[in-house]
Scaffold this motif. Sequence first.
Motif, mmCIF file in Angstrom:
data_model
loop_
_atom_site.group_PDB
_atom_site.id
_atom_site.type_symbol
_atom_site.label_atom_id
_atom_site.label_comp_id
_atom_site.label_asym_id
_atom_site.label_seq_id
_atom_site.Cartn_x
_atom_site.Cartn_y
_atom_site.Cartn_z
ATOM 1 N N PRO A 44 -22.834 6.954 55.424
ATOM 2 C CA PRO A 44 -22.179 6.805 54.117
ATOM 3 C C PRO A 44 -20.805 6.169 54.315
ATOM 4 O O PRO A 44 -20.143 6.425 55.323
ATOM 5 C CB PRO A 44 -22.034 8.245 53.621
ATOM 6 N N THR A 45 -20.405 5.329 53.376
ATOM 7 C CA THR A 45 -19.112 4.645 53.480
ATOM 8 C C THR A 45 -18.296 4.899 52.220
ATOM 9 O O THR A 45 -18.836 4.975 51.121
ATOM 10 C CB THR A 45 -19.296 3.125 53.618
ATOM 11 N N VAL A 46 -17.010 5.032 52.392
ATOM 12 C CA VAL A 46 -16.108 5.172 51.253
ATOM 13 C C VAL A 46 -14.939 4.205 51.440
ATOM 14 O O VAL A 46 -14.308 4.207 52.502
ATOM 15 C CB VAL A 46 -15.575 6.618 51.118
ATOM 16 N N ALA A 47 -14.694 3.382 50.451
ATOM 17 C CA ALA A 47 -13.510 2.530 50.462
ATOM 18 C C ALA A 47 -12.358 3.324 49.862
ATOM 19 O O ALA A 47 -12.482 3.872 48.765
ATOM 20 C CB ALA A 47 -13.760 1.269 49.641
ATOM 21 N N ILE A 48 -11.269 3.452 50.599
ATOM 22 C CA ILE A 48 -10.101 4.187 50.103
ATOM 23 C C ILE A 48 -8.936 3.208 50.026
ATOM 24 O O ILE A 48 -8.541 2.636 51.045
ATOM 25 C CB ILE A 48 -9.747 5.383 51.010
ATOM 26 N N VAL A 49 -8.424 2.995 48.834
ATOM 27 C CA VAL A 49 -7.353 2.012 48.649
ATOM 28 C C VAL A 49 -6.271 2.587 47.736
ATOM 29 O O VAL A 49 -6.495 3.563 47.027
ATOM 30 C CB VAL A 49 -7.898 0.701 48.034
ATOM 31 N N GLY A 50 -5.103 1.945 47.766
ATOM 32 C CA GLY A 50 -4.029 2.423 46.904
ATOM 33 C C GLY A 50 -2.742 1.670 47.151
ATOM 34 O O GLY A 50 -2.731 0.626 47.816
ATOM 35 N N ALA A 51 -1.670 2.235 46.625
ATOM 36 C CA ALA A 51 -0.380 1.547 46.612
ATOM 37 C C ALA A 51 0.204 1.358 48.012
ATOM 38 O O ALA A 51 0.056 2.221 48.875
ATOM 39 C CB ALA A 51 0.610 2.342 45.755
ATOM 40 N N ARG A 52 0.846 0.226 48.208
ATOM 41 C CA ARG A 52 1.602 0.036 49.447
ATOM 42 C C ARG A 52 2.831 0.934 49.403
ATOM 43 O O ARG A 52 3.140 1.618 50.364
ATOM 44 C CB ARG A 52 2.012 -1.432 49.587
ATOM 45 N N MET A 111 -18.785 4.043 47.702
ATOM 46 C CA MET A 111 -17.902 4.550 46.646
ATOM 47 C C MET A 111 -16.522 3.980 46.924
ATOM 48 O O MET A 111 -16.157 3.781 48.089
ATOM 49 C CB MET A 111 -17.845 6.069 46.719
ATOM 50 N N THR A 112 -15.773 3.690 45.870
ATOM 51 C CA THR A 112 -14.389 3.283 46.039
ATOM 52 C C THR A 112 -13.486 4.373 45.477
ATOM 53 O O THR A 112 -13.710 4.866 44.367
ATOM 54 C CB THR A 112 -14.108 1.936 45.343
ATOM 55 N N VAL A 113 -12.489 4.750 46.268
ATOM 56 C CA VAL A 113 -11.557 5.804 45.877
ATOM 57 C C VAL A 113 -10.158 5.203 45.772
ATOM 58 O O VAL A 113 -9.693 4.553 46.705
ATOM 59 C CB VAL A 113 -11.555 6.930 46.938
ATOM 60 N N VAL A 114 -9.507 5.415 44.650
ATOM 61 C CA VAL A 114 -8.144 4.929 44.456
ATOM 62 C C VAL A 114 -7.192 6.121 44.446
ATOM 63 O O VAL A 114 -7.357 7.054 43.675
ATOM 64 C CB VAL A 114 -8.009 4.142 43.128
ATOM 65 N N VAL A 115 -6.222 6.097 45.360
ATOM 66 C CA VAL A 115 -5.228 7.195 45.433
ATOM 67 C C VAL A 115 -3.896 6.607 45.000
ATOM 68 O O VAL A 115 -3.409 6.046 45.534
ATOM 69 C CB VAL A 115 -5.074 7.659 46.901
ATOM 70 N N GLU A 116 -3.332 6.663 43.954
ATOM 71 C CA GLU A 116 -2.061 6.021 43.590
ATOM 72 C C GLU A 116 -2.236 4.503 43.498
ATOM 73 O O GLU A 116 -2.528 3.826 44.490
ATOM 74 C CB GLU A 116 -0.915 6.318 44.579
ATOM 75 N N ALA A 117 -2.043 3.995 42.328
ATOM 76 C CA ALA A 117 -2.087 2.546 42.136
ATOM 77 C C ALA A 117 -1.289 2.231 40.890
ATOM 78 O O ALA A 117 -1.387 2.927 39.881
ATOM 79 C CB ALA A 117 -3.523 2.069 41.957
ATOM 80 N N ALA A 118 -0.465 1.204 41.006
ATOM 81 C CA ALA A 118 0.295 0.778 39.835
ATOM 82 C C ALA A 118 -0.638 0.005 38.898
ATOM 83 O O ALA A 118 -1.767 -0.310 39.242
ATOM 84 C CB ALA A 118 1.457 -0.097 40.274
ATOM 85 N N GLU A 119 -0.126 -0.265 37.708
ATOM 86 C CA GLU A 119 -0.877 -1.125 36.800
ATOM 87 C C GLU A 119 -1.006 -2.513 37.425
ATOM 88 O O GLU A 119 -0.092 -2.976 38.098
ATOM 89 C CB GLU A 119 -0.128 -1.258 35.466
ATOM 90 N N ARG A 120 -2.096 -3.174 37.139
ATOM 91 C CA ARG A 120 -2.309 -4.546 37.620
ATOM 92 C C ARG A 120 -2.121 -4.669 39.130
ATOM 93 O O ARG A 120 -1.571 -5.648 39.615
ATOM 94 C CB ARG A 120 -1.365 -5.530 36.911
ATOM 95 N N SER A 121 -2.582 -3.679 39.876
ATOM 96 C CA SER A 121 -2.439 -3.744 41.327
ATOM 97 C C SER A 121 -3.757 -4.164 41.969
ATOM 98 O O SER A 121 -4.807 -4.159 41.335
ATOM 99 C CB SER A 121 -1.998 -2.383 41.866
ATOM 100 N N GLY A 122 -3.667 -4.529 43.233
ATOM 101 C CA GLY A 122 -4.851 -4.969 43.973
ATOM 102 C C GLY A 122 -5.926 -3.895 44.026
ATOM 103 O O GLY A 122 -7.123 -4.197 44.034
ATOM 104 N N ALA A 136 -4.372 4.528 38.584
ATOM 105 C CA ALA A 136 -5.423 5.521 38.804
ATOM 106 C C ALA A 136 -5.764 6.228 37.489
ATOM 107 O O ALA A 136 -6.936 6.417 37.155
ATOM 108 C CB ALA A 136 -4.981 6.533 39.855
ATOM 109 N N ASN A 137 -4.736 6.596 36.722
ATOM 110 C CA ASN A 137 -4.997 7.273 35.444
ATOM 111 C C ASN A 137 -5.739 6.356 34.479
ATOM 112 O O ASN A 137 -6.582 6.818 33.701
ATOM 113 C CB ASN A 137 -3.689 7.768 34.824
#
Lengths: 376, 376
Positions: B129-137, B241-252, B282-283
């Motif tokens: 199983p793979t999970v992509a985890i992405v978020g704010a720099r 699955m893609t998981v977003v932990v903290e992300a600004a609006e209009r972010s990558g 994220a919200n």
Amino acid sequence: MSPSAPPACDDCLRRTWLIARLAGAIEIARHEKRVLRELLAMPDERLIAVVGDAAGGDVAAELDRVDPAELRAAADAAGLAALCRHHRRYPRLLKYLRDRPAVLFVAAIEEPLERLARLVGDSRNDGRPTVAIVGARRASVEGNEIARALSRSIGALDVTVVSGMALGIDSAAHTGALDAGGGTVAVLAGGADIPYPSSKRSLYRRILEHGCVISEMPPGFTPFKWCFPARNRTIAALGKMTVVVEAAERSGSLITAEVAADLGRDVGAVPGPITSWRSKGANALLHDGAILLRDADDVLDVVIGLDHEPSTDPGAGLPPRLASLMRAVAGGRDTVAALAGTADQAQATLAALTELELHGRLRRAPGGRYVVVPDW
Amino acid sequence: MSPSAPPACDDCLRRTWLIARLAGAIEIARHEKRVLRELLAMPDERLIAVVGDAAGGDVAAELDRVDPAELRAAADAAGLAALCRHHRRYPRLLKYLRDRPAVLFVAAIEEPLERLARLVGDSRNDGRPTVAIVGARRASVEGNEIARALSRSIGALDVTVVSGMALGIDSAAHTGALDAGGGTVAVLAGGADIPYPSSKRSLYRRILEHGCVISEMPPGFTPFKWCFPARNRTIAALGKMTVVVEAAERSGSLITAEVAADLGRDVGAVPGPITSWRSKGANALLHDGAILLRDADDVLDVVIGLDHEPSTDPGAGLPPRLASLMRAVAGGRDTVAALAGTADQAQATLAALTELELHGRLRRAPGGRYVVVPDW
């Protein structure tokens, strides 16, 4: 029912006595909320048997001695209007509860029943859009600010805020609605004539001025523990949507949300950090499918949308005062001058136009004209 | 393809040259991501025309002069394995992208292609199983901690963590997986032989030891701006699955989430306070229906569930090592002694059983026995 009949009938007043007797006789833990709702839905005869078993004594004989006129007089003396579920003023929103209150005791500075009908509707009309806003008593500063700002925004658009006047989020919600000059209804677990908690005495008075305080329990009644989850079901039923702002796990707010969901109403929650106990309840609701709320618009999307019939009426989904303005603009009366009947109405008209603009219903065009935003 | 054929064919290597040429010739803004994906999906002839229009010069003639053997040699010299989309080692997960990379350049300390296949599968098997985890720099301390802890928990269960090695959340995600002894894949926007950002040089080396770094761009390539959203589509496609932990609006991160959703993959996000810019992205995802994630279990519910065929196989949805253990327990070999072939395997067996227990797949019964929990 004849026009001269009092708004609460004898049978319902007797039932109120029985429910108060139940409260004193039976302890119900929070996790037994289904038991509670079963009890509250029982017909009188079964309730008499249950209370008799628990409390001993001849409850049926006690009930026979209850004089509805005395309860009516007590309500009068406490400044409460008593409204039973058979009366046309009884809110239709509560009729979806199998265990709906037999009688609502309503406190307000003037014309309590008319005011209640205006705020949450009656047996025939749903009245204004309503939102139940509930949350933690030990709320954070930010949580209280969010509840107050949310209520202020939706209160300004004639959405009625329903809550429980508890410390924290509930009180912040009422306060925001009052700040905006909007209407608000507080549902208490004890008698509607007693400010509870007592530290909210001045909020209670403000609500009486501009809204209503209601309870299904008789005047002077001091609430037992299970009266709070019972009160929560009424809050949920009076909201076309229930909004949770900060709630711990296994908190009363989750009961309110659960009742709302069972009634098929929308449930929304404001998210919070996963590391805070104050967010655990709201985040759990969101995990299970509640609508995530970031701002008042997210709430209005739901509650104005609910009222919004797919129609070509440019005023659809709006409170009457704004709806007629929208229709006038669509009809070509599209400047402040044309819309304000007289010069001294200009200020109020401008304010209403700005409101509509902020909500994306109108856009200002060159030459002081307003145009209806399509695709709403 | 014959067994002796190199894992990247001439046509795909030429296409890599063309994509690199495109990157230098055409600027694409973030909001033009659809344009970008259109370009990346174009057949060679159209791409040659587009690049020619933008850059001038005879791109077709330039392409004719490209020698795939030279590109192969350059990859070799940089320690990269080149794997094209026609090869059986190419991950099936990427085949769902219409604009999938022509070639993946893979860096790892040993056997890069075998390792990649183990971590994210190949053309025939999806692998772990793979999970992509992405978020704010510019993530918060809490955000980084959450990403790291989440990766640590799922990495320990042989779930592969895919991310972009960027500052903040991405790096925290890789680090957590490595801490747990789990596998992780970093997808870079520039050449896979260049640690980017350079401050992540030591993380890059750790990933080479225990995971893979991959890129569709040729060795030594310095990324242009649009290479980042292009890279993000690969991250999304490699995650079940893609998981977003903290992300600004209009972010990558939102691009990654959007691609994942377009591919029909699950998207989850960790909620945050509505007042923080770091939570807005994220919200917003959660408002639009992403799965709210409170802990690693919320992620595992999705990704282990995804692999879980409705079947009577007690090992369904588990990595092979745990699956065979489940089958053995179901078959009656239900004590540590019976399950561990030799005494020195007892410790590892006990650890695996405890893992299965923590995930509710097994329950410990009296007498040191384990029983399969029904209804998984």
